[in-house]
Design an enzyme around this catalytic site. Structure first.
Site, PDB file in Angstrom:
ATOM      1  N   GLU A  63     115.928 -14.799   6.445  1.00 25.57           N
ATOM      2  CA  GLU A  63     117.307 -14.949   6.901  1.00 25.57           C
ATOM      3  C   GLU A  63     117.785 -16.322   6.449  1.00 25.57           C
ATOM      4  OE1 GLU A  63     120.896 -14.916   7.970  1.00 25.57           O
ATOM      5  OE2 GLU A  63     119.769 -13.075   8.324  1.00 25.57           O
ATOM      6  N   THR A  73     126.777  -8.896   9.176  1.00 28.75           N
ATOM      7  CA  THR A  73     127.075  -8.330  10.496  1.00 28.75           C
ATOM      8  C   THR A  73     128.218  -9.084  11.151  1.00 28.75           C
ATOM      9  OG1 THR A  73     124.836  -7.510  10.821  1.00 28.75           O
ATOM     10  CG2 THR A  73     126.143  -7.878  12.806  1.00 28.75           C
ATOM     11  N   SER A  77     132.325  -7.937  11.686  1.00 29.76           N
ATOM     12  CA  SER A  77     132.707  -7.752  13.093  1.00 29.76           C
ATOM     13  C   SER A  77     131.903  -6.674  13.801  1.00 29.76           C
ATOM     14  CB  SER A  77     134.202  -7.429  13.215  1.00 29.76           C
ATOM     15  OG  SER A  77     134.974  -8.386  12.578  1.00 29.76           O
ATOM     16  N   ILE A  79     131.138  -3.727  12.748  1.00 33.98           N
ATOM     17  CA  ILE A  79     131.638  -2.375  12.475  1.00 33.98           C
ATOM     18  C   ILE A  79     130.528  -1.512  11.868  1.00 33.98           C
ATOM     19  CG2 ILE A  79     133.268  -0.995  11.129  1.00 33.98           C
ATOM     20  CD1 ILE A  79     135.174  -3.429  11.268  1.00 33.98           C
ATOM     21  N   HIS A  81     130.418   1.532   9.764  1.00 28.44           N
ATOM     22  CA  HIS A  81     131.294   2.360   8.935  1.00 28.44           C
ATOM     23  C   HIS A  81     130.775   3.789   8.832  1.00 28.44           C
ATOM     24  CE1 HIS A  81     133.802  -0.957   7.480  1.00 28.44           C
ATOM     25  NE2 HIS A  81     132.694  -1.666   7.502  1.00 28.44           N
TER      26      HIS A  81
END
Length: 183
Positions: A63, A73, A77, A79, A81
């Site tokens: 990371e 991420t 936000s 989301i 999809h």
């Protein structure tokens, strides 16, 4: 921070001993290799790590940020999809819908606050309808289910505060979101 063989503390901390955040429960194989490398510690990287933890693998998890969920991420936000916008033939197109469908079960197991709230791509001019149709066809090619074109009246029933100039929308009831900091 990351330790080298000569360091006894991380470079960003005044602790005298090794920081638990910088230690690993598993190490590389004897030849200093790993079976799997996971790049990114956001929602998807964490889900992959969770699944692979069921096996006897040597895993390196990378990371770049100083905490989890700080990259795609966060920028996205949280989301989740449905997959109608991804270019057919790409890995995103291949896996987006399948991944979307896994989130309700993951939430049952981990309770991270997933909600299926759907999404709409709005058309405010007649010429926008062509793009809605293109997205619908792309979604079908990608295997996305439940997509539909809604007309103004249906849209306003679902979302009364959308742009009043709306004439149509591509509706995906399966799109959702997570709170990435709880995931």
């Amino acid at each position: 921070g990351v330790f080298t063989e000569v360091e006894d503390k991380c470079s960003g901390c005044l602790r005298k001993e090794k920081c638990p955040r910088s230690q690993s429960a598993h190490v590389a194989s004897e030849d200093n290799s790993y079976d799997v490398c996971i790049i990114g510690a956001g929602c998807i990287g964490a889900a992959i790590a969770r699944e692979l933890a069921r096996y006897q693998l040597s895993i390196l998890w990378l990371e770049s940020a100083d905490d989890v969920s700080q990259g795609a991420t966060k920028g996205n936000s949280g989301i989740v999809h449905a997959g109608y916008d991804d270019k057919p033939g790409t890995n995103r197109a291949k896996y987006c819908w399948k991944g979307n469908q896994m989130f309700p079960q993951l939430d049952k197991e981990l309770r991270f606050g997933y909600q299926t709230n759907g999404s709409m791509v709005l058309a405010t001019k007649e010429e926008d309808r062509k793009e809605l149709q293109n997205l619908l066809e792309r979604g079908h090619i990608n295997g996305v289910k439940n997509l539909q074109i809604l007309e103004r009246e249906e849209i306003l029933k679902k979302e009364p505060y959308v742009n009043k100039n709306v004439i149509a929308a591509l509706y995906s009831p399966d799109a959702g979101n997570v709170i990435p900091y709880e995931y």
